[in-house]
Write a protein that holds these residues in place. Structure first.
Motif, PDB file in Angstrom:
ATOM      1  N   ILE A  74      52.593  38.031  41.454  1.00 35.30           N
ATOM      2  CA  ILE A  74      52.530  36.611  41.812  1.00 35.30           C
ATOM      3  C   ILE A  74      51.539  35.931  40.882  1.00 35.30           C
ATOM      4  N   ILE A  75      52.026  34.912  40.174  1.00 34.30           N
ATOM      5  CA  ILE A  75      51.171  34.150  39.251  1.00 34.30           C
ATOM      6  C   ILE A  75      50.981  32.752  39.860  1.00 34.30           C
ATOM      7  N   PRO A  76      49.830  32.455  40.405  1.00 31.71           N
ATOM      8  CA  PRO A  76      49.612  31.122  40.978  1.00 31.71           C
ATOM      9  C   PRO A  76      49.596  30.044  39.906  1.00 31.71           C
ATOM     10  N   PRO A 104      39.044  28.605  33.088  1.00 31.56           N
ATOM     11  CA  PRO A 104      38.433  29.475  34.103  1.00 31.56           C
ATOM     12  C   PRO A 104      39.247  30.743  34.329  1.00 31.56           C
ATOM     13  N   ARG A 105      38.637  31.659  35.030  1.00 30.89           N
ATOM     14  CA  ARG A 105      39.313  32.906  35.364  1.00 30.89           C
ATOM     15  C   ARG A 105      40.509  32.600  36.259  1.00 30.89           C
ATOM     16  N   GLN A 106      41.637  33.193  35.912  1.00 29.50           N
ATOM     17  CA  GLN A 106      42.870  32.983  36.670  1.00 29.50           C
ATOM     18  C   GLN A 106      43.102  34.162  37.593  1.00 29.50           C
ATOM     19  N   GLN A 107      43.563  33.870  38.791  1.00 28.98           N
ATOM     20  CA  GLN A 107      43.772  34.881  39.817  1.00 28.98           C
ATOM     21  C   GLN A 107      45.235  35.320  39.809  1.00 28.98           C
ATOM     22  N   ILE A 155      48.948  41.482  42.127  1.00 26.22           N
ATOM     23  CA  ILE A 155      49.861  42.573  41.736  1.00 26.22           C
ATOM     24  C   ILE A 155      49.863  43.585  42.865  1.00 26.22           C
ATOM     25  N   LYS A 156      51.006  43.729  43.500  1.00 21.36           N
ATOM     26  CA  LYS A 156      51.169  44.683  44.604  1.00 21.36           C
ATOM     27  C   LYS A 156      50.075  44.505  45.652  1.00 21.36           C
ATOM     28  N   ASN A 157      49.922  43.221  46.068  1.00 14.83           N
ATOM     29  CA  ASN A 157      48.972  42.838  47.115  1.00 14.83           C
ATOM     30  C   ASN A 157      47.525  43.100  46.734  1.00 14.83           C
ATOM     31  N   GLN A 158      47.244  43.280  45.431  1.00 12.67           N
ATOM     32  CA  GLN A 158      45.876  43.423  44.956  1.00 12.67           C
ATOM     33  C   GLN A 158      45.548  42.230  44.056  1.00 12.67           C
ATOM     34  N   THR A 159      44.305  41.801  44.060  1.00 14.45           N
ATOM     35  CA  THR A 159      43.876  40.631  43.314  1.00 14.45           C
ATOM     36  C   THR A 159      43.178  41.060  42.037  1.00 14.45           C
ATOM     37  N   PHE A 160      43.584  40.438  40.919  1.00 13.22           N
ATOM     38  CA  PHE A 160      42.974  40.693  39.621  1.00 13.22           C
ATOM     39  C   PHE A 160      42.623  39.347  38.993  1.00 13.22           C
ATOM     40  N   PHE A 161      41.573  39.336  38.182  1.00 10.32           N
ATOM     41  CA  PHE A 161      41.106  38.122  37.531  1.00 10.32           C
ATOM     42  C   PHE A 161      41.110  38.305  36.023  1.00 10.32           C
ATOM     43  N   THR A 162      41.469  37.234  35.326  1.00 11.14           N
ATOM     44  CA  THR A 162      41.409  37.251  33.863  1.00 11.14           C
ATOM     45  C   THR A 162      40.009  36.856  33.417  1.00 11.14           C
ATOM     46  N   ASP A 163      39.747  37.031  32.136  1.00 14.00           N
ATOM     47  CA  ASP A 163      38.483  36.575  31.571  1.00 14.00           C
ATOM     48  C   ASP A 163      38.547  35.074  31.302  1.00 14.00           C
ATOM     49  N   SER A 164      37.431  34.402  31.409  1.00  7.22           N
ATOM     50  CA  SER A 164      37.364  32.983  31.045  1.00  7.22           C
ATOM     51  C   SER A 164      37.241  32.871  29.529  1.00  7.22           C
ATOM     52  N   LEU A 165      37.845  31.822  28.983  1.00  6.91           N
ATOM     53  CA  LEU A 165      37.863  31.636  27.532  1.00  6.91           C
ATOM     54  C   LEU A 165      37.288  30.261  27.193  1.00  6.91           C
ATOM     55  N   LEU A 166      36.506  30.211  26.121  1.00  5.08           N
ATOM     56  CA  LEU A 166      35.875  28.969  25.690  1.00  5.08           C
ATOM     57  C   LEU A 166      36.730  28.300  24.617  1.00  5.08           C
TER      58      LEU A 166
END
Length: 361
Positions: free
Chosen positions: A51-53, A92-95, A98-109
């Protein structure tokens, strides 16, 4: 010593987890100019239960979101971003789920630089005025309604004016004919219609008797159109006995037989033969030729007994022609339209003045 080893193990486990994260975020450039576009890409390991919000941004704007691609058990989502304010902004970090688990991306300038403008080389233009709103039907619908109403009124007046003029001309032409001339003309018109030849015997006798009655009413001043056949014959017989009319008894008897025949055709559905119909038509002509009023000469009167009479002629009023009527109506319409246009232009000004006065109060 045991605590130090524990900390080292925790750091190594955290590093291993960070290296094996299933999502990655990257951009094709970190330095752009105002309004310049760049690409932001999210790569996700795995294609099931992902799921990509909605993308969250701060200071930047998303221009487009491209179609989600699948490459070797990996999902790739690309975005087209831009910035319209100079400065440094973080994506900002994107949420990601994946398979009911939450992962965050790195923030980029992202650095957004202004575009230098040399005012000595760029041609300057004058400030444009306020653009007027486009013309809409609602702004002028009241004028259109008034114009349509005036056109309907004018067309109605023209129609009745021209119709009345034509009716007056026809009525004047008919009034110029004497009762005898009018009766002969109507008989000729009746012969041209060929009514009884086309099995319209009732209509033929109806018009024939109307011609006779109209002639008697105009020539002898007898209410023949509203009188029954028997009453009309009695009246003519009485007038003949008193010498008020000049007619032989044979003429009145023929008229009586003709009226009876017409009543039988109209009310009893009688069907006379062709020679009888022609004979009745000849009887109508005979009656018209031989039925006349008795005009006696007035007795002589001494001139001394007469008083002088002053005859005053009625002035003749010349009626305006059709062209004059049409020109008058057109001028009236133009004046009315001009007044309506002036009122429509003055209404906004009056409303603004009223609002100013009310504000002052």
């Amino acid at each position: 010593m045991k605590n130090l080893l524990l900390y080292i193990v925790l750091l190594l486990s955290i590093q291993a987890i960070s290296q094996t994260t299933p999502i990655q975020a990257e951009v094709d450039t970190t330095n752009i100019r105002i309004g310049e576009q760049f690409q932001y890409k999210l790569s996700i390991d795995g294609t099931e239960n992902v799921i990509i919000p909605k993308l969250e941004l701060n200071g930047l704007e998303m221009i487009d979101s491209l179609k989600l691609d699948t490459l070797k058990n990996k999902l790739v989502q690309k975005y087209i971003l831009t910035g319209f304010d100079s400065g440094s902004f973080y994506i900002p970090r994107q949420q990601i789920f994946i398979k009911n688990q939450t992962f965050f991306t790195d923030s980029l300038l992202i650095n957004v630089a202004t575009v230098p403008v040399d005012t000595t080389k760029v041609k300057m233009f004058a400030i444009k005025g306020i653009k007027k709103e486009p013309i809409r039907f609602s702004d002028y619908k009241h004028i259109v309604f008034w114009v349509v109403a005036i056109l309907l009124l004018v067309s109605s007046v023209l129609y009745f004016a021209l119709k009345r003029t034509n009716d007056d001309e026809v009525q004047t032409a008919q009034q110029l004919l004497s009762p005898y001339q009018e009766a002969l003309k109507n008989l000729k018109d009746l012969d041209g219609k060929l009514l009884w030849q086309n099995n319209q015997v009732k209509e033929h006798y109806t018009e024939l008797t109307h011609i006779l009655r109209n002639f008697i009413e105009r020539e002898l001043h007898v209410p023949a159109l509203e009188t029954t056949s028997e009453g009309l014959i009695e009246s003519l017989t009485d007038f003949n006995d008193t010498n008020a009319i000049i007619a032989e008894k044979e003429t009145i008897e023929k008229l009586n037989s003709l009226l009876r025949q017409a009543d039988l055709v109209k009310f009893a559905k009688s069907k006379p033969l062709a020679h009888e119909i022609e004979a009745d038509r000849n009887i109508a002509k005979y009656v018209i030729d031989n039925l006349k009023p008795n005009i006696t000469e007035t007795e002589d009167v001494n001139d001394a007994d007469l008083e002088p009479v002053i005859i005053v002629e009625k002035p003749i009023v010349k009626k305006p022609s059709v062209l004059v009527k049409i020109v008058t109506i057109i001028v009236t319409v133009i004046i009315a339209v001009a007044i309506i246009y002036a009122v429509s232009k003055a209404t906004p000004v009056l409303n603004s003045l009223k609002s100013q006065v009310s504000n002052v109060r």
